[in-house]
Scaffold this motif. Structure first.
Motif, PDB file in Angstrom:
ATOM      1  N   UNK A  76      25.114  56.930 -47.264  1.00 54.77           N
ATOM      2  CA  UNK A  76      26.177  57.190 -47.530  1.00 54.77           C
ATOM      3  C   UNK A  76      26.696  57.849 -46.371  1.00 54.77           C
ATOM      4  N   UNK A  77      26.458  58.462 -45.517  1.00 52.44           N
ATOM      5  CA  UNK A  77      26.551  59.368 -44.746  1.00 52.44           C
ATOM      6  C   UNK A  77      26.513  58.775 -43.165  1.00 52.44           C
ATOM      7  N   UNK A  78      26.058  57.999 -42.634  1.00 54.40           N
ATOM      8  CA  UNK A  78      25.848  56.863 -41.528  1.00 54.40           C
ATOM      9  C   UNK A  78      26.921  55.402 -41.745  1.00 54.40           C
ATOM     10  N   UNK A  79      27.133  55.026 -43.091  1.00 52.57           N
ATOM     11  CA  UNK A  79      28.119  53.949 -43.127  1.00 52.57           C
ATOM     12  C   UNK A  79      29.633  55.365 -42.510  1.00 52.57           C
ATOM     13  N   UNK A  80      29.548  55.522 -43.396  1.00 46.50           N
ATOM     14  CA  UNK A  80      30.970  56.735 -43.814  1.00 46.50           C
ATOM     15  C   UNK A  80      31.186  56.458 -41.951  1.00 46.50           C
ATOM     16  N   UNK A  81      30.490  57.320 -41.160  1.00 43.08           N
ATOM     17  CA  UNK A  81      30.028  57.558 -39.883  1.00 43.08           C
ATOM     18  C   UNK A  81      30.367  56.142 -39.069  1.00 43.08           C
ATOM     19  N   UNK A  82      30.406  55.263 -39.472  1.00 44.72           N
ATOM     20  CA  UNK A  82      30.523  53.934 -38.756  1.00 44.72           C
ATOM     21  C   UNK A  82      31.699  53.769 -39.143  1.00 44.72           C
ATOM     22  N   UNK A  83      32.121  53.735 -40.128  1.00 40.07           N
ATOM     23  CA  UNK A  83      33.657  53.536 -40.564  1.00 40.07           C
ATOM     24  C   UNK A  83      34.580  54.406 -39.613  1.00 40.07           C
ATOM     25  N   UNK A  84      34.241  55.052 -39.122  1.00 45.76           N
ATOM     26  CA  UNK A  84      35.475  56.290 -38.362  1.00 45.76           C
ATOM     27  C   UNK A  84      34.967  55.527 -37.098  1.00 45.76           C
ATOM     28  N   UNK A  85      34.212  55.326 -36.717  1.00 41.43           N
ATOM     29  CA  UNK A  85      33.551  55.109 -35.699  1.00 41.43           C
ATOM     30  C   UNK A  85      34.769  53.650 -35.423  1.00 41.43           C
ATOM     31  N   UNK A  86      34.716  52.602 -36.201  1.00 39.01           N
ATOM     32  CA  UNK A  86      35.606  51.673 -36.286  1.00 39.01           C
ATOM     33  C   UNK A  86      36.607  52.157 -35.834  1.00 39.01           C
ATOM     34  N   UNK A  87      37.318  52.943 -37.069  1.00 37.91           N
ATOM     35  CA  UNK A  87      38.273  53.670 -36.653  1.00 37.91           C
ATOM     36  C   UNK A  87      39.076  53.201 -35.619  1.00 37.91           C
ATOM     37  N   UNK A  88      38.164  54.275 -34.833  1.00 36.52           N
ATOM     38  CA  UNK A  88      38.804  55.281 -33.672  1.00 36.52           C
ATOM     39  C   UNK A  88      38.709  53.619 -33.054  1.00 36.52           C
ATOM     40  N   UNK A  89      37.656  53.242 -32.439  1.00 33.57           N
ATOM     41  CA  UNK A  89      37.874  51.785 -31.280  1.00 33.57           C
ATOM     42  C   UNK A  89      39.418  51.210 -31.816  1.00 33.57           C
ATOM     43  N   UNK A  90      39.385  50.921 -33.114  1.00 33.36           N
ATOM     44  CA  UNK A  90      40.685  49.551 -33.274  1.00 33.36           C
ATOM     45  C   UNK A  90      41.659  51.281 -32.688  1.00 33.36           C
ATOM     46  N   UNK A  91      41.766  52.052 -32.965  1.00 26.65           N
ATOM     47  CA  UNK A  91      42.843  52.815 -32.858  1.00 26.65           C
ATOM     48  C   UNK A  91      42.877  53.333 -31.186  1.00 26.65           C
ATOM     49  N   UNK A  92      41.856  53.257 -30.684  1.00 25.01           N
ATOM     50  CA  UNK A  92      41.652  53.406 -28.974  1.00 25.01           C
ATOM     51  C   UNK A  92      42.879  52.137 -28.486  1.00 25.01           C
ATOM     52  N   UNK A  93      41.513  51.089 -28.709  1.00 24.23           N
ATOM     53  CA  UNK A  93      42.562  49.664 -28.598  1.00 24.23           C
ATOM     54  C   UNK A  93      43.893  49.156 -28.656  1.00 24.23           C
ATOM     55  N   UNK A  94      44.631  49.702 -29.925  1.00 19.58           N
ATOM     56  CA  UNK A  94      46.276  49.816 -30.595  1.00 19.58           C
ATOM     57  C   UNK A  94      46.392  50.818 -28.625  1.00 19.58           C
ATOM     58  N   UNK A  95      45.728  51.576 -28.844  1.00 22.42           N
ATOM     59  CA  UNK A  95      47.121  52.567 -28.055  1.00 22.42           C
ATOM     60  C   UNK A  95      46.419  51.981 -26.328  1.00 22.42           C
ATOM     61  N   UNK A  96      45.868  51.181 -25.784  1.00 21.96           N
ATOM     62  CA  UNK A  96      45.302  50.719 -24.455  1.00 21.96           C
ATOM     63  C   UNK A  96      46.181  49.470 -24.897  1.00 21.96           C
ATOM     64  N   UNK A  97      46.459  48.977 -25.649  1.00 19.77           N
ATOM     65  CA  UNK A  97      47.004  47.620 -25.930  1.00 19.77           C
ATOM     66  C   UNK A  97      48.711  48.336 -25.236  1.00 19.77           C
ATOM     67  N   UNK A  98      48.774  48.842 -26.181  1.00 20.71           N
ATOM     68  CA  UNK A  98      49.853  49.785 -25.724  1.00 20.71           C
ATOM     69  C   UNK A  98      50.709  50.487 -24.570  1.00 20.71           C
ATOM     70  N   UNK A  99      49.690  50.559 -23.941  1.00 21.46           N
ATOM     71  CA  UNK A  99      49.734  51.707 -22.667  1.00 21.46           C
ATOM     72  C   UNK A  99      49.625  50.690 -21.511  1.00 21.46           C
ATOM     73  N   UNK A 100      48.898  49.125 -21.956  1.00 22.45           N
ATOM     74  CA  UNK A 100      48.826  47.920 -20.771  1.00 22.45           C
ATOM     75  C   UNK A 100      50.059  47.545 -20.993  1.00 22.45           C
ATOM     76  N   UNK A 101      50.860  47.466 -22.319  1.00 22.47           N
ATOM     77  CA  UNK A 101      52.713  46.612 -22.502  1.00 22.47           C
ATOM     78  C   UNK A 101      53.295  47.415 -21.371  1.00 22.47           C
ATOM     79  N   UNK A 102      52.651  48.395 -21.623  1.00 18.65           N
ATOM     80  CA  UNK A 102      54.430  49.413 -21.225  1.00 18.65           C
ATOM     81  C   UNK A 102      54.322  49.319 -19.409  1.00 18.65           C
ATOM     82  N   UNK A 103      52.606  48.964 -19.218  1.00 15.33           N
ATOM     83  CA  UNK A 103      52.477  48.822 -17.160  1.00 15.33           C
ATOM     84  C   UNK A 103      53.313  48.065 -17.047  1.00 15.33           C
TER      85      UNK A 103
END
Length: 187
Positions: A76-103
């Motif tokens: 449970x610990x490992x899969x919860x950590x994986x969910x957190x990493x996935x959420x972080x990945x999409x958060x960073x991806x959204x941030x990068x896309x948003x920054x790229x669009x603005x640039x």
């Protein structure tokens, strides 16, 4: 099975199983690596990113082996950590896309402004050259009208001319400029 045994308990020297932290870690790695990679890959659709996520999870687990609180179930610990990493990945991806669009928007605007500025300066320089070719009174009337923003009656007073004469000079100047600009643009 190792799953329900706490991580802190396993890594202490009072470990009942007498396994080294490296051995226990290796068992967990062997047991969960493929499943975690598959889980992450299913959510992010990229095998390399999924492998990086899982590697980060296991590195983090190893770094904190001595200071971690007891974990009830490692799975449970490992899969919860994986969910957190996935959420972080999409958060960073959204941030990068948003920054790229603005640039991109800013960059395109600045390029268009630069091009427009260059075209404006070229055209302004060209028109100035044409205005200098006008007869003296036409040039004076045009300059007072377009550059100084004076009205026909104000120009008439300033140059001591009749309003009809000012209109005639201004018409002559504008006709000359239109003809020269249209002739140049057709080439």
């Amino acid at each position: 099975m190792i799953c329900s045994v706490g991580l802190k308990l396993l890594f202490t020297k009072k470990n009942q199983h007498k396994k080294s932290p490296e051995c226990i870690f290796q068992e967990w790695f062997d047991m969960y690596w493929k499943r975690l990679v598959a889980f992450c890959e299913h959510h992010c659709n990229d095998e390399e990113i999924a492998m990086d996520m899982v590697q980060d999870i296991f590195c983090s687990l190893w770094k904190r082996k001595d200071a971690m609180e007891e974990i009830a179930q490692i799975e449970h610990y490992l899969f919860r950590a994986a969910r957190i990493r996935i959420n972080d990945y999409y958060r960073e991806r959204y941030k990068r896309l948003h920054q790229n669009n603005e640039l991109v928007g800013t960059f395109c605007d600045s390029i268009n402004n630069t091009e427009e500025t260059i075209y404006f300066r070229d055209l302004d320089h060209f028109v100035d050259g044409l205005v200098n070719r006008l007869p003296c009174r036409c040039r004076q009337v045009y300059t007072l009208s377009r550059n100084s923003g004076l009205s026909i009656p104000e120009i008439a007073v300033a140059l001591s001319l009749s309003e009809k004469t000012v209109e005639a000079h201004l018409t002559k100047a504008l006709k000359f400029l239109r003809n020269k600009i249209s002739t140049t643009s057709q080439k």
